[in-house]
Design a protein around this motif. Structure first.
Motif, PDB file in Angstrom:
ATOM      1  N   CYS A  56      99.408  43.251 -57.778  1.00 59.32           N
ATOM      2  CA  CYS A  56      98.663  43.524 -59.013  1.00 59.32           C
ATOM      3  C   CYS A  56      97.201  43.817 -58.703  1.00 59.32           C
ATOM      4  N   THR A  57      96.589  42.951 -57.922  1.00 58.96           N
ATOM      5  CA  THR A  57      95.171  43.107 -57.592  1.00 58.96           C
ATOM      6  C   THR A  57      94.928  44.404 -56.836  1.00 58.96           C
ATOM      7  N   LEU A  58      95.741  44.644 -55.818  1.00 58.19           N
ATOM      8  CA  LEU A  58      95.572  45.832 -54.997  1.00 58.19           C
ATOM      9  C   LEU A  58      95.769  47.098 -55.828  1.00 58.19           C
ATOM     10  N   ALA A  59      96.837  47.176 -56.591  1.00 58.10           N
ATOM     11  CA  ALA A  59      97.122  48.379 -57.380  1.00 58.10           C
ATOM     12  C   ALA A  59      96.035  48.619 -58.428  1.00 58.10           C
ATOM     13  N   HIS A  60      95.536  47.539 -59.025  1.00 55.90           N
ATOM     14  CA  HIS A  60      94.485  47.658 -60.046  1.00 55.90           C
ATOM     15  C   HIS A  60      93.244  48.342 -59.470  1.00 55.90           C
ATOM     16  N   TYR A  61      92.876  47.956 -58.261  1.00 59.70           N
ATOM     17  CA  TYR A  61      91.702  48.560 -57.640  1.00 59.70           C
ATOM     18  C   TYR A  61      92.016  49.896 -56.964  1.00 59.70           C
ATOM     19  N   MET A  62      93.231  50.052 -56.445  1.00 60.68           N
ATOM     20  CA  MET A  62      93.627  51.336 -55.844  1.00 60.68           C
ATOM     21  C   MET A  62      93.532  52.440 -56.890  1.00 60.68           C
ATOM     22  N   ALA A  63      93.846  52.122 -58.134  1.00 61.28           N
ATOM     23  CA  ALA A  63      93.753  53.118 -59.208  1.00 61.28           C
ATOM     24  C   ALA A  63      92.345  53.703 -59.287  1.00 61.28           C
ATOM     25  N   ASP A  64      91.344  52.864 -59.078  1.00 61.80           N
ATOM     26  CA  ASP A  64      89.956  53.309 -59.178  1.00 61.80           C
ATOM     27  C   ASP A  64      89.534  54.241 -58.045  1.00 61.80           C
ATOM     28  N   THR A  65      90.354  54.351 -57.009  1.00 70.36           N
ATOM     29  CA  THR A  65      90.019  55.229 -55.885  1.00 70.36           C
ATOM     30  C   THR A  65      90.642  56.608 -56.019  1.00 70.36           C
ATOM     31  N   GLN A  66      91.427  56.802 -57.055  1.00 70.29           N
ATOM     32  CA  GLN A  66      92.176  58.054 -57.203  1.00 70.29           C
ATOM     33  C   GLN A  66      91.317  59.153 -57.816  1.00 70.29           C
ATOM     34  N   ASP A  67      91.527  60.363 -57.330  1.00 74.16           N
ATOM     35  CA  ASP A  67      90.818  61.524 -57.863  1.00 74.16           C
ATOM     36  C   ASP A  67      91.573  62.147 -59.041  1.00 74.16           C
ATOM     37  N   ASP A  68      92.888  62.041 -59.016  1.00 76.46           N
ATOM     38  CA  ASP A  68      93.729  62.641 -60.045  1.00 76.46           C
ATOM     39  C   ASP A  68      94.055  61.602 -61.118  1.00 76.46           C
ATOM     40  N   PRO A  69      93.807  61.908 -62.400  1.00 79.00           N
ATOM     41  CA  PRO A  69      94.099  60.941 -63.467  1.00 79.00           C
ATOM     42  C   PRO A  69      95.571  60.514 -63.512  1.00 79.00           C
ATOM     43  N   GLY A  70      96.481  61.395 -63.157  1.00 78.89           N
ATOM     44  CA  GLY A  70      97.901  61.038 -63.126  1.00 78.89           C
ATOM     45  C   GLY A  70      98.196  60.004 -62.053  1.00 78.89           C
ATOM     46  N   ASP A  71      97.556  60.153 -60.893  1.00 82.81           N
ATOM     47  CA  ASP A  71      97.720  59.162 -59.816  1.00 82.81           C
ATOM     48  C   ASP A  71      97.094  57.831 -60.216  1.00 82.81           C
ATOM     49  N   GLU A  72      95.953  57.903 -60.882  1.00 85.53           N
ATOM     50  CA  GLU A  72      95.293  56.690 -61.359  1.00 85.53           C
ATOM     51  C   GLU A  72      96.217  55.937 -62.320  1.00 85.53           C
ATOM     52  N   LEU A  73      96.845  56.681 -63.221  1.00 90.28           N
ATOM     53  CA  LEU A  73      97.785  56.069 -64.162  1.00 90.28           C
ATOM     54  C   LEU A  73      98.939  55.396 -63.424  1.00 90.28           C
ATOM     55  N   LEU A  74      99.494  56.057 -62.421  1.00 89.57           N
ATOM     56  CA  LEU A  74     100.615  55.464 -61.672  1.00 89.57           C
ATOM     57  C   LEU A  74     100.231  54.137 -61.024  1.00 89.57           C
ATOM     58  N   TRP A  75      99.035  54.079 -60.439  1.00 87.13           N
ATOM     59  CA  TRP A  75      98.597  52.822 -59.812  1.00 87.13           C
ATOM     60  C   TRP A  75      98.349  51.739 -60.866  1.00 87.13           C
ATOM     61  N   ASP A  76      97.760  52.135 -62.007  1.00 90.60           N
ATOM     62  CA  ASP A  76      97.536  51.141 -63.059  1.00 90.60           C
ATOM     63  C   ASP A  76      98.861  50.638 -63.628  1.00 90.60           C
ATOM     64  N   LEU A  77      99.859  51.507 -63.715  1.00 83.67           N
ATOM     65  CA  LEU A  77     101.186  51.064 -64.161  1.00 83.67           C
ATOM     66  C   LEU A  77     101.814  50.110 -63.138  1.00 83.67           C
ATOM     67  N   ARG A  78     101.601  50.369 -61.856  1.00 85.57           N
ATOM     68  CA  ARG A  78     102.085  49.445 -60.818  1.00 85.57           C
ATOM     69  C   ARG A  78     101.418  48.077 -60.965  1.00 85.57           C
ATOM     70  N   ALA A  79     100.121  48.080 -61.257  1.00 91.53           N
ATOM     71  CA  ALA A  79      99.400  46.820 -61.425  1.00 91.53           C
ATOM     72  C   ALA A  79      99.975  46.025 -62.595  1.00 91.53           C
ATOM     73  N   LEU A  80     100.204  46.703 -63.711  1.00 91.43           N
ATOM     74  CA  LEU A  80     100.764  46.027 -64.879  1.00 91.43           C
ATOM     75  C   LEU A  80     102.175  45.523 -64.589  1.00 91.43           C
ATOM     76  N   SER A  81     102.960  46.322 -63.911  1.00 89.32           N
ATOM     77  CA  SER A  81     104.320  45.921 -63.560  1.00 89.32           C
ATOM     78  C   SER A  81     104.315  44.669 -62.683  1.00 89.32           C
ATOM     79  N   ALA A  82     103.408  44.614 -61.717  1.00 84.24           N
ATOM     80  CA  ALA A  82     103.305  43.437 -60.853  1.00 84.24           C
ATOM     81  C   ALA A  82     102.860  42.216 -61.660  1.00 84.24           C
ATOM     82  N   ALA A  83     101.930  42.416 -62.592  1.00 81.82           N
ATOM     83  CA  ALA A  83     101.475  41.304 -63.440  1.00 81.82           C
ATOM     84  C   ALA A  83     102.628  40.773 -64.276  1.00 81.82           C
TER      85      ALA A  83
END
Length: 161
Positions: free
Chosen positions: A52-79
């Motif tokens: 959760c922690t890693l994916a939440h912050y990995m999202a902030d490193t993404q250049d593409d909004p779609g990739d950012e969304l995927l990482w944020d969804l991973r963070a929520l899924s882990a939570a």
């Protein structure tokens, strides 16, 4: 969990923290590289709090909004996985509960970037609802106030959408 496993998990959280410091210092590429290495080590089935922690912050490193969304969804899924575990440690559950407002706020912001206001509003409402778990007494080092202010700013943006 054995002492050795706990120590190993602490090392992982330290490495995540170091990558977060790089991100906050402006080195998104190096942070993204380190997060990617850690993600490969932790894996999809690894410790939910770390994912959760890693994916939440990995999202902030993404250049593409779609990739950012995927990482944020991973963070929520882990939570959600952590909250659903019967044997979840109390401190991990508290940590994730405090992250929920930020997780939903990030998703709302992702959906705004992707021009999907209806989805953004759903997550903004969930962020606002989850923010009740944050300290309101000023003893939270400003985290709760910062999240609530960000919710207000995104609400304003959505009104103009």
């Amino acid at each position: 969990m054995t002492e050795q496993q706990e120590a190993s998990q602490d090392v992982v959280m330290t490495r995540i923290g170091q990558a977060i410091m790089l991100l906050h210092g402006g080195d998104r590429e190096e942070a993204r590289n380190r997060f990617g290495t850690l993600w490969a080590e932790i894996g999809e089935g690894g410790d939910a709090l770390r994912r959760c922690t890693l994916a939440h912050y990995m999202a902030d490193t993404q250049d593409d909004p779609g990739d950012e969304l995927l990482w944020d969804l991973r963070a929520l899924s882990a939570a959600e996985a952590l909250m659903g575990e019967r044997v979840a440690r109390h401190r991990d559950v508290l940590a994730v509960r405090a992250l929920y407002p930020s997780l939903h706020l990030s998703l709302a912001a992702d959906y705004v970037k992707l021009r999907r206001p209806a989805a953004a509003r759903i997550h903004l409402d969930q962020a606002r609802e989850a923010s009740g778990a944050l300290a309101a007494d000023g003893r939270d080092d400003g985290y709760g106030g910062g999240v609530r202010a960000a919710i207000g700013r995104l609400e304003q943006r959505l009104r103009e959408f």
